[in-house]
Design a protein around this motif. Structure first.
Motif, PDB file in Angstrom:
ATOM      1  N   HIS A  16       5.769   2.188 -10.830  1.00  0.00           N
ATOM      2  CA  HIS A  16       4.378   2.643 -10.977  1.00  0.00           C
ATOM      3  C   HIS A  16       4.183   3.453 -12.255  1.00  0.00           C
ATOM      4  O   HIS A  16       3.162   3.303 -12.941  1.00  0.00           O
ATOM      5  CB  HIS A  16       3.966   3.488  -9.772  1.00  0.00           C
ATOM      6  CG  HIS A  16       4.072   2.760  -8.468  1.00  0.00           C
ATOM      7  ND1 HIS A  16       3.209   1.761  -8.100  1.00  0.00           N
ATOM      8  CD2 HIS A  16       4.958   2.883  -7.438  1.00  0.00           C
ATOM      9  CE1 HIS A  16       3.540   1.299  -6.907  1.00  0.00           C
ATOM     10  NE2 HIS A  16       4.598   1.962  -6.483  1.00  0.00           N
ATOM     11  N   TYR A  58      -1.803  -2.248  -9.808  1.00  0.00           N
ATOM     12  CA  TYR A  58      -0.353  -2.150  -9.649  1.00  0.00           C
ATOM     13  C   TYR A  58       0.150  -0.715  -9.807  1.00  0.00           C
ATOM     14  O   TYR A  58       1.253  -0.388  -9.364  1.00  0.00           O
ATOM     15  CB  TYR A  58       0.362  -3.032 -10.674  1.00  0.00           C
ATOM     16  CG  TYR A  58       0.135  -4.510 -10.484  1.00  0.00           C
ATOM     17  CD1 TYR A  58       0.661  -5.182  -9.386  1.00  0.00           C
ATOM     18  CD2 TYR A  58      -0.601  -5.243 -11.407  1.00  0.00           C
ATOM     19  CE1 TYR A  58       0.456  -6.541  -9.207  1.00  0.00           C
ATOM     20  CE2 TYR A  58      -0.809  -6.600 -11.243  1.00  0.00           C
ATOM     21  CZ  TYR A  58      -0.281  -7.244 -10.146  1.00  0.00           C
ATOM     22  OH  TYR A  58      -0.476  -8.597  -9.977  1.00  0.00           O
ATOM     23  N   HIS A  64       0.481  -2.171  -1.154  1.00  0.00           N
ATOM     24  CA  HIS A  64       0.999  -3.442  -1.645  1.00  0.00           C
ATOM     25  C   HIS A  64       1.828  -4.141  -0.561  1.00  0.00           C
ATOM     26  O   HIS A  64       2.424  -3.487   0.300  1.00  0.00           O
ATOM     27  CB  HIS A  64       1.872  -3.226  -2.884  1.00  0.00           C
ATOM     28  CG  HIS A  64       1.186  -2.478  -3.983  1.00  0.00           C
ATOM     29  ND1 HIS A  64       0.176  -3.019  -4.726  1.00  0.00           N
ATOM     30  CD2 HIS A  64       1.380  -1.208  -4.457  1.00  0.00           C
ATOM     31  CE1 HIS A  64      -0.231  -2.135  -5.627  1.00  0.00           C
ATOM     32  NE2 HIS A  64       0.473  -1.021  -5.480  1.00  0.00           N
ATOM     33  N   ILE A  68       5.146  -7.614  -3.496  1.00  0.00           N
ATOM     34  CA  ILE A  68       4.569  -6.984  -4.685  1.00  0.00           C
ATOM     35  C   ILE A  68       5.183  -5.604  -4.922  1.00  0.00           C
ATOM     36  O   ILE A  68       5.452  -5.216  -6.065  1.00  0.00           O
ATOM     37  CB  ILE A  68       3.033  -6.877  -4.544  1.00  0.00           C
ATOM     38  CG1 ILE A  68       2.426  -8.280  -4.446  1.00  0.00           C
ATOM     39  CG2 ILE A  68       2.440  -6.119  -5.716  1.00  0.00           C
ATOM     40  CD1 ILE A  68       2.689  -9.164  -5.642  1.00  0.00           C
ATOM     41  N   ILE A  72       7.007  -4.391  -8.333  1.00  0.00           N
ATOM     42  CA  ILE A  72       6.601  -3.199  -9.078  1.00  0.00           C
ATOM     43  C   ILE A  72       7.807  -2.300  -9.334  1.00  0.00           C
ATOM     44  O   ILE A  72       7.975  -1.761 -10.440  1.00  0.00           O
ATOM     45  CB  ILE A  72       5.491  -2.446  -8.312  1.00  0.00           C
ATOM     46  CG1 ILE A  72       4.200  -3.271  -8.318  1.00  0.00           C
ATOM     47  CG2 ILE A  72       5.251  -1.065  -8.916  1.00  0.00           C
ATOM     48  CD1 ILE A  72       3.107  -2.707  -7.443  1.00  0.00           C
TER      49      ILE A  72
END
Length: 291
Positions: A16, A58, A64, A68, A72
């Motif tokens: 992130h 994202y 999520h 996903i 990430i």
């Protein structure tokens, strides 16, 4: 080009935090983004109408799916290409997925290709239809087109002009009376003998000549037939020929004629400025821009 982001202490950002670091410089324009791992391997390719808004999703720490979220966590850098429209981004995304085969892209990793128009050659009354994939069926192929929508619009106009069938062979063989397409003048009714094999073959040749870019003689022939029908007071036939000429003119206007000497080409243009790259692609077939 990918740019690996680092924290203030020199530690490379991932997940992130890495994605968040790109948001300040991203434009709110259409484009394609790539997510890469620490070894610069492409994890995912996506397209967006608004790059900044899409990538910001994202950057959220929650909400999520497991797939996903795992992607990430593995992201160590990103790459971006802006486009003029969302359609251009879609085409670029498709090409990159087919070329790179990212592990987290579950769609478009097969050999699905751009659509073509197929005029079959394995039946006394050939059909005209959209075709994708390997060219295994006997027939004449025209394309590729940039999108299924471009094919559908062209087929719609070609049916008005040349009135070729688009039904399956089994449906053709089982008909005892003409279908709705005949009633709305989109088919000449070969399934029930409303047009001779010779006349139908002539329509097929005209359709192929048009798709190959040789449409001037077709219009001249239809105009001559319309004048002859009018002289014989066959006004219904003359009106039908007039409608076919009108439909032919419409589809020509929608395609956009290209300069002489460029009969068939894929034109790719690239311009770079200020650290950004712009890519434009044209599909030119039979001196016409198909998208």
């Amino acid at each position: 080009m990918a740019d690996t982001k680092s924290d203030t202490d020199g530690t490379a950002l991932t997940g992130h935090a890495c994605i968040q670091s790109y948001l300040k410089t991203l434009p709110a324009s259409p484009g394609v983004y790539r997510m890469l791992d620490a070894q610069a391997r492409v994890l995912y390719v996506g397209k967006a109408r608004n790059l900044r808004a899409r990538v910001s999703n994202y950057a959220r720490p929650t909400g999520h799916s497991p797939r996903i979220a795992r992607m990430i966590r593995e992201t160590a850098s990103m790459m971006f290409l802006t486009t003029r429209t969302e359609t251009e981004a879609l085409l670029l995304e498709q090409n990159l997925i087919k070329q790179l085969k990212p592990r987290y892209n579950v769609l478009l990793r097969d050999d699905k290709s751009f659509p073509n128009i197929l005029v079959t050659k394995d039946h006394p009354y050939p059909m005209i239809r959209k075709h994708r994939g390997a060219r295994t069926q006997k027939g004449a192929y025209f394309g590729p087109f940039a999108s299924a929508g471009a094919v559908n619009r062209t087929l719609n106009q070609l049916q008005k002009v040349f009135q070729l069938r688009n039904c399956s062979d089994s449906m053709f063989d089982s008909r005892t009376r003409p279908c709705l397409l005949y009633q709305i003048k989109r088919c000449s009714g070969p399934c029930v003998g409303l047009i001779s094999e010779e006349d139908y073959a002539a329509s097929v040749r005209d359709a192929e000549r048009f798709l190959a870019g040789r449409s001037t003689k077709i219009q001249e022939s239809l105009a001559a037939q319309m004048a002859e029908a009018a002289e014989r007071m066959e006004f219904e036939r003359a009106a039908a020929l007039r409608d076919r000429i009108r439909a032919l003119t419409q589809v020509q206007g929608a395609q956009g004629i290209n300069p002489r000497g460029v009969a068939e080409a894929d034109v790719v243009a690239l311009h770079m400025e200020g650290g950004q790259a712009c890519v434009q692609v044209f599909f030119i077939r039979a001196n016409q821009n198909w998208g």
